[in-house]
Design a protein around this motif. Structure first.
Motif, PDB file in Angstrom:
ATOM      1  N   ILE A  82      50.035  40.713  38.464  1.00  0.00           N
ATOM      2  CA  ILE A  82      50.981  40.188  38.867  1.00  0.00           C
ATOM      3  C   ILE A  82      50.260  38.465  38.863  1.00  0.00           C
ATOM      4  O   ILE A  82      50.624  37.830  38.278  1.00  0.00           O
ATOM      5  CB  ILE A  82      50.305  40.945  40.387  1.00  0.00           C
ATOM      6  N   VAL A  83      48.960  38.817  38.605  1.00  0.00           N
ATOM      7  CA  VAL A  83      47.882  37.434  37.971  1.00  0.00           C
ATOM      8  C   VAL A  83      48.528  37.126  36.825  1.00  0.00           C
ATOM      9  O   VAL A  83      48.515  35.772  36.732  1.00  0.00           O
ATOM     10  CB  VAL A  83      46.798  37.293  39.055  1.00  0.00           C
ATOM     11  N   GLY A  84      47.728  38.129  36.623  1.00  0.00           N
ATOM     12  CA  GLY A  84      47.852  37.811  34.212  1.00  0.00           C
ATOM     13  C   GLY A  84      49.973  37.646  34.004  1.00  0.00           C
ATOM     14  O   GLY A  84      49.676  36.524  33.355  1.00  0.00           O
ATOM     15  N   GLY A  85      50.494  37.743  34.603  1.00  0.00           N
ATOM     16  CA  GLY A  85      52.228  37.969  34.446  1.00  0.00           C
ATOM     17  C   GLY A  85      53.241  36.863  34.742  1.00  0.00           C
ATOM     18  O   GLY A  85      53.146  35.297  34.725  1.00  0.00           O
ATOM     19  N   ALA A  86      51.936  36.340  36.012  1.00  0.00           N
ATOM     20  CA  ALA A  86      52.670  34.109  36.334  1.00  0.00           C
ATOM     21  C   ALA A  86      51.407  33.874  35.961  1.00  0.00           C
ATOM     22  O   ALA A  86      52.115  32.656  35.345  1.00  0.00           O
ATOM     23  CB  ALA A  86      52.308  34.290  38.280  1.00  0.00           C
ATOM     24  N   GLY A  87      50.283  34.012  35.862  1.00  0.00           N
ATOM     25  CA  GLY A  87      49.765  33.040  34.759  1.00  0.00           C
ATOM     26  C   GLY A  87      49.803  32.469  33.581  1.00  0.00           C
ATOM     27  O   GLY A  87      50.764  31.374  33.104  1.00  0.00           O
ATOM     28  N   GLY A  88      50.640  34.053  32.998  1.00  0.00           N
ATOM     29  CA  GLY A  88      50.628  33.830  31.716  1.00  0.00           C
ATOM     30  C   GLY A  88      51.688  33.836  31.638  1.00  0.00           C
ATOM     31  O   GLY A  88      51.818  32.368  30.435  1.00  0.00           O
ATOM     32  N   GLY A  89      53.203  33.547  32.391  1.00  0.00           N
ATOM     33  CA  GLY A  89      54.354  32.735  31.920  1.00  0.00           C
ATOM     34  C   GLY A  89      54.118  31.776  32.597  1.00  0.00           C
ATOM     35  O   GLY A  89      55.317  30.510  32.039  1.00  0.00           O
ATOM     36  N   ALA A  90      53.551  30.625  32.926  1.00  0.00           N
ATOM     37  CA  ALA A  90      53.283  29.565  33.849  1.00  0.00           C
ATOM     38  C   ALA A  90      53.025  28.998  32.429  1.00  0.00           C
ATOM     39  O   ALA A  90      53.034  28.188  32.400  1.00  0.00           O
ATOM     40  CB  ALA A  90      52.492  28.736  34.722  1.00  0.00           C
ATOM     41  N   ILE A  91      51.711  29.461  31.908  1.00  0.00           N
ATOM     42  CA  ILE A  91      51.148  28.126  31.144  1.00  0.00           C
ATOM     43  C   ILE A  91      51.711  28.481  29.315  1.00  0.00           C
ATOM     44  O   ILE A  91      52.152  26.908  28.833  1.00  0.00           O
ATOM     45  CB  ILE A  91      50.218  29.789  30.264  1.00  0.00           C
ATOM     46  N   LEU A  92      52.125  29.492  29.202  1.00  0.00           N
ATOM     47  CA  LEU A  92      53.610  30.021  28.649  1.00  0.00           C
ATOM     48  C   LEU A  92      54.771  28.889  27.953  1.00  0.00           C
ATOM     49  O   LEU A  92      54.740  27.507  27.511  1.00  0.00           O
ATOM     50  CB  LEU A  92      53.929  31.619  27.631  1.00  0.00           C
ATOM     51  N   THR A  93      55.077  28.948  29.353  1.00  0.00           N
ATOM     52  CA  THR A  93      56.619  27.947  29.728  1.00  0.00           C
ATOM     53  C   THR A  93      55.699  26.276  29.784  1.00  0.00           C
ATOM     54  O   THR A  93      56.747  25.430  29.412  1.00  0.00           O
ATOM     55  CB  THR A  93      57.290  27.895  31.062  1.00  0.00           C
ATOM     56  N   GLY A  94      54.526  26.369  30.095  1.00  0.00           N
ATOM     57  CA  GLY A  94      54.436  25.086  30.479  1.00  0.00           C
ATOM     58  C   GLY A  94      53.797  24.248  28.711  1.00  0.00           C
ATOM     59  O   GLY A  94      54.097  23.029  27.761  1.00  0.00           O
ATOM     60  N   ILE A  95      53.439  24.935  27.664  1.00  0.00           N
ATOM     61  CA  ILE A  95      53.200  24.568  25.982  1.00  0.00           C
ATOM     62  C   ILE A  95      54.135  24.515  26.053  1.00  0.00           C
ATOM     63  O   ILE A  95      54.486  23.547  24.917  1.00  0.00           O
ATOM     64  CB  ILE A  95      52.683  26.389  25.490  1.00  0.00           C
ATOM     65  N   ILE A  96      55.808  25.330  26.296  1.00  0.00           N
ATOM     66  CA  ILE A  96      56.664  24.824  25.434  1.00  0.00           C
ATOM     67  C   ILE A  96      57.647  23.768  26.359  1.00  0.00           C
ATOM     68  O   ILE A  96      58.212  23.316  25.689  1.00  0.00           O
ATOM     69  CB  ILE A  96      58.139  26.147  25.868  1.00  0.00           C
ATOM     70  N   GLY A  97      57.461  23.246  27.479  1.00  0.00           N
ATOM     71  CA  GLY A  97      57.671  22.342  28.063  1.00  0.00           C
ATOM     72  C   GLY A  97      57.113  21.275  27.130  1.00  0.00           C
ATOM     73  O   GLY A  97      57.881  19.557  27.179  1.00  0.00           O
ATOM     74  N   ALA A  98      55.932  21.497  26.670  1.00  0.00           N
ATOM     75  CA  ALA A  98      54.769  19.890  26.483  1.00  0.00           C
ATOM     76  C   ALA A  98      55.209  20.295  24.873  1.00  0.00           C
ATOM     77  O   ALA A  98      55.691  18.852  24.495  1.00  0.00           O
ATOM     78  CB  ALA A  98      53.051  20.033  26.540  1.00  0.00           C
ATOM     79  N   VAL A  99      56.006  20.804  24.157  1.00  0.00           N
ATOM     80  CA  VAL A  99      56.303  20.526  22.847  1.00  0.00           C
ATOM     81  C   VAL A  99      57.879  19.998  22.812  1.00  0.00           C
ATOM     82  O   VAL A  99      57.821  19.391  22.396  1.00  0.00           O
ATOM     83  CB  VAL A  99      56.316  22.147  21.824  1.00  0.00           C
ATOM     84  N   MET A 100      58.608  21.079  23.554  1.00  0.00           N
ATOM     85  CA  MET A 100      59.966  20.107  23.456  1.00  0.00           C
ATOM     86  C   MET A 100      59.973  19.096  23.925  1.00  0.00           C
ATOM     87  O   MET A 100      60.822  18.372  23.365  1.00  0.00           O
ATOM     88  CB  MET A 100      60.789  21.309  24.486  1.00  0.00           C
ATOM     89  N   GLY A 101      59.324  18.557  25.166  1.00  0.00           N
ATOM     90  CA  GLY A 101      59.042  17.333  25.240  1.00  0.00           C
ATOM     91  C   GLY A 101      58.692  16.079  24.543  1.00  0.00           C
ATOM     92  O   GLY A 101      59.353  15.089  23.717  1.00  0.00           O
ATOM     93  N   ALA A 102      57.346  16.490  23.366  1.00  0.00           N
ATOM     94  CA  ALA A 102      57.003  16.000  22.209  1.00  0.00           C
ATOM     95  C   ALA A 102      58.029  15.656  21.519  1.00  0.00           C
ATOM     96  O   ALA A 102      57.973  14.711  20.856  1.00  0.00           O
ATOM     97  CB  ALA A 102      55.472  16.036  21.884  1.00  0.00           C
ATOM     98  N   MET A 103      58.787  16.816  21.102  1.00  0.00           N
ATOM     99  CA  MET A 103      60.087  16.596  19.818  1.00  0.00           C
ATOM    100  C   MET A 103      61.139  15.622  20.744  1.00  0.00           C
ATOM    101  O   MET A 103      62.214  14.981  19.514  1.00  0.00           O
ATOM    102  CB  MET A 103      60.716  18.411  20.058  1.00  0.00           C
ATOM    103  N   ASN A 104      61.487  15.678  21.323  1.00  0.00           N
ATOM    104  CA  ASN A 104      62.101  14.627  22.199  1.00  0.00           C
ATOM    105  C   ASN A 104      62.314  13.250  21.950  1.00  0.00           C
ATOM    106  O   ASN A 104      63.308  12.177  22.132  1.00  0.00           O
ATOM    107  CB  ASN A 104      62.701  14.968  23.710  1.00  0.00           C
ATOM    108  N   LYS A 105      60.819  13.883  21.700  1.00  0.00           N
ATOM    109  CA  LYS A 105      60.471  11.299  22.032  1.00  0.00           C
ATOM    110  C   LYS A 105      60.560  10.734  20.787  1.00  0.00           C
ATOM    111  O   LYS A 105      60.106  11.137  20.106  1.00  0.00           O
ATOM    112  CB  LYS A 105      58.580  11.216  22.387  1.00  0.00           C
TER     113      LYS A 105
END
Length: 105
Positions: A82-105
Motif C-alpha cells: 500500500i505505502v510503496g505503491g502510493a509513494g512510488g506512484g506519487a514520485i514517478l508522476t511528480g517526475i513526469i510532471g516536472a519533465v513535462m513542465g520543463a518541456m513546455n517552457k
C-alpha cells in the motif's frame, strides 16, 4: 498466473494510481492529462512497492502463511504494497510532471 501473485500487483497498481492522481492535483502547474497520471502512477506503484519490499525484507512470502493470515489477504494488504505503491506512484508522476513542465517552457 496464481492469485497470490496477481493480487499484490493489483493492489500496487491501484494505490499507485491513487498516489499519481494526488500528485497530479497538487501539481496543477504541470498540466498533466489523465493518461500520464494513470500510467505514471501504475508503473510507479509497482516499482515503488518492489523497492520498498526489497528494502524491508519482503522478498519471499510463504503462501501457506499468507493464506491463513486474514483469510488469504494478509500478504496482499501488506503495508509495503500500500505505502510503496502510493509513494512510488506519487514520485514517478511528480517526475513526469516536472519533465513535462520543463518541456513546455
Amino acid at each position: 498466473m496464481d492469485m497470490n501473485t496477481l493480487l499484490p500487483i493489483i493492489v500496487q497498481v491501484i494505490t499507485g494510481i491513487i498516489g499519481g492522481q494526488a500528485v497530479g492535483v497538487a501539481l496543477k502547474t504541470a498540466a498533466l492529462g489523465q493518461l500520464p497520471k494513470i500510467l505514471g502512477g501504475a508503473i510507479g506503484g509497482v516499482g515503488g512497492a518492489a523497492i520498498l519490499g526489497s528494502l524491508l525484507g519482503g522478498g519471499t512470502i510463504d503462501p501457506a502463511a499468507a493464506a491463513t493470515a486474514a483469510g488469504g489477504l494478509g500478504s496482499v494488504l501488506d503495508i509495503k504494497n500500500i505505502v510503496g505503491g502510493a509513494g512510488g506512484g506519487a514520485i514517478l508522476t511528480g517526475i513526469i510532471g516536472a519533465v513535462m513542465g520543463a518541456m513546455n517552457k
